[in-house]
Design a protein around this motif. Structure first.
Motif, PDB file in Angstrom:
ATOM      1  N   SER A  57       0.831  -1.210   0.000  1.00 19.35           N
ATOM      2  CA  SER A  57       0.000   0.000   0.000  1.00 19.35           C
ATOM      3  C   SER A  57       0.865   1.260   0.000  1.00 19.35           C
ATOM      4  N   GLU A  58       1.999   1.215   0.688  1.00 21.28           N
ATOM      5  CA  GLU A  58       2.902   2.356   0.718  1.00 21.28           C
ATOM      6  C   GLU A  58       3.486   2.634  -0.671  1.00 21.28           C
ATOM      7  N   ARG A  59       3.865   1.574  -1.378  1.00 22.68           N
ATOM      8  CA  ARG A  59       4.423   1.751  -2.721  1.00 22.68           C
ATOM      9  C   ARG A  59       3.356   2.229  -3.703  1.00 22.68           C
ATOM     10  N   ILE A  60       2.138   1.705  -3.540  1.00 22.32           N
ATOM     11  CA  ILE A  60       1.038   2.143  -4.410  1.00 22.32           C
ATOM     12  C   ILE A  60       0.807   3.638  -4.241  1.00 22.32           C
ATOM     13  N   GLN A  61       0.779   4.089  -3.011  1.00 22.64           N
ATOM     14  CA  GLN A  61       0.569   5.510  -2.741  1.00 22.64           C
ATOM     15  C   GLN A  61       1.729   6.349  -3.274  1.00 22.64           C
ATOM     16  N   GLU A  62       2.946   5.845  -3.108  1.00 25.69           N
ATOM     17  CA  GLU A  62       4.131   6.565  -3.573  1.00 25.69           C
ATOM     18  C   GLU A  62       4.109   6.772  -5.085  1.00 25.69           C
ATOM     19  N   ASN A  63       3.523   5.811  -5.813  1.00 23.44           N
ATOM     20  CA  ASN A  63       3.533   5.870  -7.273  1.00 23.44           C
ATOM     21  C   ASN A  63       2.367   6.670  -7.852  1.00 23.44           C
ATOM     22  N   GLU A  64       1.647   7.376  -7.018  1.00 28.27           N
ATOM     23  CA  GLU A  64       0.524   8.250  -7.373  1.00 28.27           C
ATOM     24  C   GLU A  64      -0.756   7.458  -7.657  1.00 28.27           C
ATOM     25  N   ILE A  65      -1.809   7.873  -6.987  1.00 24.44           N
ATOM     26  CA  ILE A  65      -3.128   7.263  -7.192  1.00 24.44           C
ATOM     27  C   ILE A  65      -3.896   8.175  -8.138  1.00 24.44           C
ATOM     28  N   ILE A  66      -3.934   7.789  -9.409  1.00 22.22           N
ATOM     29  CA  ILE A  66      -4.499   8.690 -10.415  1.00 22.22           C
ATOM     30  C   ILE A  66      -5.750   8.143 -11.095  1.00 22.22           C
ATOM     31  N   ASP A  72      -9.424   5.293 -10.444  1.00 24.98           N
ATOM     32  CA  ASP A  72     -10.239   4.563  -9.472  1.00 24.98           C
ATOM     33  C   ASP A  72      -9.730   3.148  -9.232  1.00 24.98           C
ATOM     34  N   LEU A  73      -9.124   2.540 -10.248  1.00 25.04           N
ATOM     35  CA  LEU A  73      -8.607   1.175 -10.089  1.00 25.04           C
ATOM     36  C   LEU A  73      -7.471   1.155  -9.074  1.00 25.04           C
ATOM     37  N   ILE A  74      -6.573   2.127  -9.184  1.00 20.75           N
ATOM     38  CA  ILE A  74      -5.446   2.211  -8.243  1.00 20.75           C
ATOM     39  C   ILE A  74      -5.965   2.519  -6.847  1.00 20.75           C
ATOM     40  N   LEU A  75      -6.920   3.430  -6.761  1.00 17.70           N
ATOM     41  CA  LEU A  75      -7.504   3.788  -5.466  1.00 17.70           C
ATOM     42  C   LEU A  75      -8.178   2.578  -4.827  1.00 17.70           C
ATOM     43  N   GLU A  76      -8.879   1.807  -5.631  1.00 23.54           N
ATOM     44  CA  GLU A  76      -9.560   0.620  -5.116  1.00 23.54           C
ATOM     45  C   GLU A  76      -8.558  -0.382  -4.567  1.00 23.54           C
ATOM     46  N   GLN A  77      -7.448  -0.597  -5.287  1.00 24.40           N
ATOM     47  CA  GLN A  77      -6.419  -1.533  -4.819  1.00 24.40           C
ATOM     48  C   GLN A  77      -5.731  -1.012  -3.569  1.00 24.40           C
ATOM     49  N   TYR A  78      -5.437   0.286  -3.557  1.00 19.01           N
ATOM     50  CA  TYR A  78      -4.815   0.900  -2.384  1.00 19.01           C
ATOM     51  C   TYR A  78      -5.716   0.740  -1.161  1.00 19.01           C
ATOM     52  N   THR A  79      -6.990   1.020  -1.327  1.00 12.36           N
ATOM     53  CA  THR A  79      -7.952   0.888  -0.228  1.00 12.36           C
ATOM     54  C   THR A  79      -8.046  -0.559   0.233  1.00 12.36           C
ATOM     55  N   TYR A  80      -8.044  -1.474  -0.735  1.00 11.38           N
ATOM     56  CA  TYR A  80      -8.113  -2.898  -0.401  1.00 11.38           C
ATOM     57  C   TYR A  80      -6.900  -3.330   0.426  1.00 11.38           C
ATOM     58  N   MET A  81      -5.693  -2.928  -0.009  1.00 13.17           N
ATOM     59  CA  MET A  81      -4.483  -3.317   0.711  1.00 13.17           C
ATOM     60  C   MET A  81      -4.442  -2.699   2.095  1.00 13.17           C
ATOM     61  N   LYS A  82      -4.894  -1.464   2.222  1.00 18.11           N
ATOM     62  CA  LYS A  82      -4.954  -0.828   3.539  1.00 18.11           C
ATOM     63  C   LYS A  82      -5.945  -1.564   4.434  1.00 18.11           C
ATOM     64  N   ASN A  83      -7.070  -1.987   3.853  1.00 17.55           N
ATOM     65  CA  ASN A  83      -8.069  -2.726   4.633  1.00 17.55           C
ATOM     66  C   ASN A  83      -7.533  -4.082   5.058  1.00 17.55           C
ATOM     67  N   VAL A  84      -6.798  -4.740   4.154  1.00 14.10           N
ATOM     68  CA  VAL A  84      -6.175  -6.024   4.509  1.00 14.10           C
ATOM     69  C   VAL A  84      -5.251  -5.828   5.695  1.00 14.10           C
ATOM     70  N   PHE A  85      -4.444  -4.766   5.622  1.00 12.36           N
ATOM     71  CA  PHE A  85      -3.514  -4.469   6.715  1.00 12.36           C
ATOM     72  C   PHE A  85      -4.269  -4.169   8.006  1.00 12.36           C
ATOM     73  N   ASN A  86      -5.273  -3.302   7.915  1.00 13.31           N
ATOM     74  CA  ASN A  86      -6.010  -2.887   9.115  1.00 13.31           C
ATOM     75  C   ASN A  86      -6.794  -4.045   9.728  1.00 13.31           C
ATOM     76  N   VAL A  87      -7.463  -4.830   8.877  1.00 13.83           N
ATOM     77  CA  VAL A  87      -8.240  -5.973   9.376  1.00 13.83           C
ATOM     78  C   VAL A  87      -7.309  -7.025   9.968  1.00 13.83           C
ATOM     79  N   SER A  88      -6.193  -7.295   9.271  1.00 13.83           N
ATOM     80  CA  SER A  88      -5.241  -8.288   9.774  1.00 13.83           C
ATOM     81  C   SER A  88      -4.646  -7.839  11.103  1.00 13.83           C
ATOM     82  N   ARG A  89      -4.295  -6.551  11.182  1.00 14.21           N
ATOM     83  CA  ARG A  89      -3.750  -6.025  12.438  1.00 14.21           C
ATOM     84  C   ARG A  89      -4.798  -6.096  13.542  1.00 14.21           C
TER      85      ARG A  89
END
Length: 390
Positions: free
Chosen positions: A241-250, A252-269
């Protein structure tokens, strides 16, 4: 009449040209595989191992089997397998013989894994004829014996959709692509999987060229991949998720993946914290039982009499446990609003129990330092006892 053909990455529609089939020898042998030999990826891999020698032929056989037996499912409902395991995902694909890009990718990966090769699934988005796909896509990458990573897209080589019907049209255009070739049409969400020392940004992918005067980066992707593959699933999600954000979210597909990875991290944590929370409660209850046992023993005037060493150990054990539990609970970051009250109660109980156990421990150290005559003067009842947490 001209017909428009549709490549298969979810439901994105693009024109492509057919490439000459290079699978004749592999195709002939793989078409001989029986139904019984195709019931699992392990059995398919065993058949391939017996039929072909060398990694490229074996990988090509696995690739051909997937693209020749799985039909693209134009009516696929993405919500039906959101929580399926990889094993169930692949088993259903074998059973139904249909799916979308993620089914092709997971099926191919499963066979390649059984063959003993290092394979990863990449998710991203695509571009063809300067048109960005409007849905996400999944493909594969394999690290071969030459130490290099190659890209494989079984979905795009399986056929096309015409008039909402799948037409099988086996090609090899997207088999064993060089990363430098794949990046023209396949953009990973996570730039780790570009396999280059100079990853391009999403905007550069859109524009089809690198920025002018772009500073050299010398990104050591292989070292980073090796590190990534050793991480827990939680840490993988976070770093991706950090690399996705670093590479610019330009888009909806990128935003959706970024949100998904953040949710995976948050839910797993969150799940990890809840698991640790429950472990702490169990450990705390054990320590409280030991502390209460000591207090009961002290209230009885330390009868029956034990040696000083045993007496000291009786209070040292729960004291050490409680102090360790207090350290562990301080590392739990969040257990959710619904558990906040219980969590705060536990921390308060631990703090009080640590205080009481330390007082008892200090008392015993002082007690065993005295003569028998002086010890009799120190014996008095202690009514405090720790409370178990349910």
């Amino acid at each position: 009449m001209k017909y428009q053909f549709y490549l298969l990455f979810f439901f994105q529609s693009i024109i492509f040209a057919q490439v000459k089939n290079s699978y004749s020898l592999v195709e002939k042998q793989m078409r001989l595989i029986s139904v019984e030999q195709s019931k699992s990826t392990k059995e398919i891999a065993n058949y391939i191992k017996l039929s072909f020698k060398g990694e490229e032929l074996q990988i090509k056989a696995a690739y051909f089997h997937v693209i020749s037996t799985i039909s693209y499912d134009v009516n696929y409902n993405f919500s039906t397998e959101l929580f399926s395991s990889d094993e169930d995902f692949v088993s259903k694909t074998i059973e139904t013989k249909k799916g979308v890009c993620i089914h092709y990718a997971k099926y191919f990966k499963s066979i390649v894994d059984q063959l003993g090769f290092q394979c990863q699934i990449i998710t991203g988005y695509t571009k063809l004829n300067n048109q960005i796909g409007n849905l996400s896509h999944a493909w594969c990458t394999i690290k071969m014996k030459d130490g290099k990573w190659y890209v494989f897209d079984p979905t795009w080589d399986a056929g096309y959709v015409k008039n909402q019907q799948f037409v099988r049209n086996i090609i090899s255009k997207h088999f064993k692509m060089l990363p430098s070739t794949a990046i023209i049409s396949h953009m990973p969400f996570d730039y780790l999987w570009q396999f280059t020392q100079e990853p391009i940004s999403n905007r550069e992918f859109y524009n089809g060229k690198a920025y002018e005067n772009k500073p050299k980066r010398n990104y050591d992707y292989q070292v980073e991949i090796d590190k990534y593959l050793k991480l827990s699933e939680i840490d993988k999600a976070f770093e991706s998720s950090e690399r996705i954000q670093e590479n610019e979210i330009i888009n909806d597909l990128i935003l959706e993946q970024y949100t998904y990875m953040k949710n995976v991290f948050n839910v797993s944590r969150y799940n990890k914290n809840i698991e640790k929370f429950n472990e702490v409660i169990e450990d705390y209850n054990v320590a409280i039982v030991l502390l209460n046992d000591f207090i009961i023993y002290r209230n009885k005037g330390f009868t029956p009499v034990f040696s000083d060493a045993i007496l000291l150990e009786m209070i040292k054990t729960p004291t050490d446990k409680l102090e360790n539990i207090q350290k562990e609970v301080s590392l739990i970051s969040s257990v959710g609003k619904e558990n906040a009250a219980n969590f705060n109660e536990l921390k308060s109980s631990i703090a009080e129990s640590v205080k009481q156990s330390q007082e008892q421990y200090n008392f015993v150290k002082d007690y065993i330092s005295k003569s028998k005559k002086d010890r009799k003067k120190m014996v008095n009842k202690v009514i405090w006892s720790g409370k178990l947490i349910k």
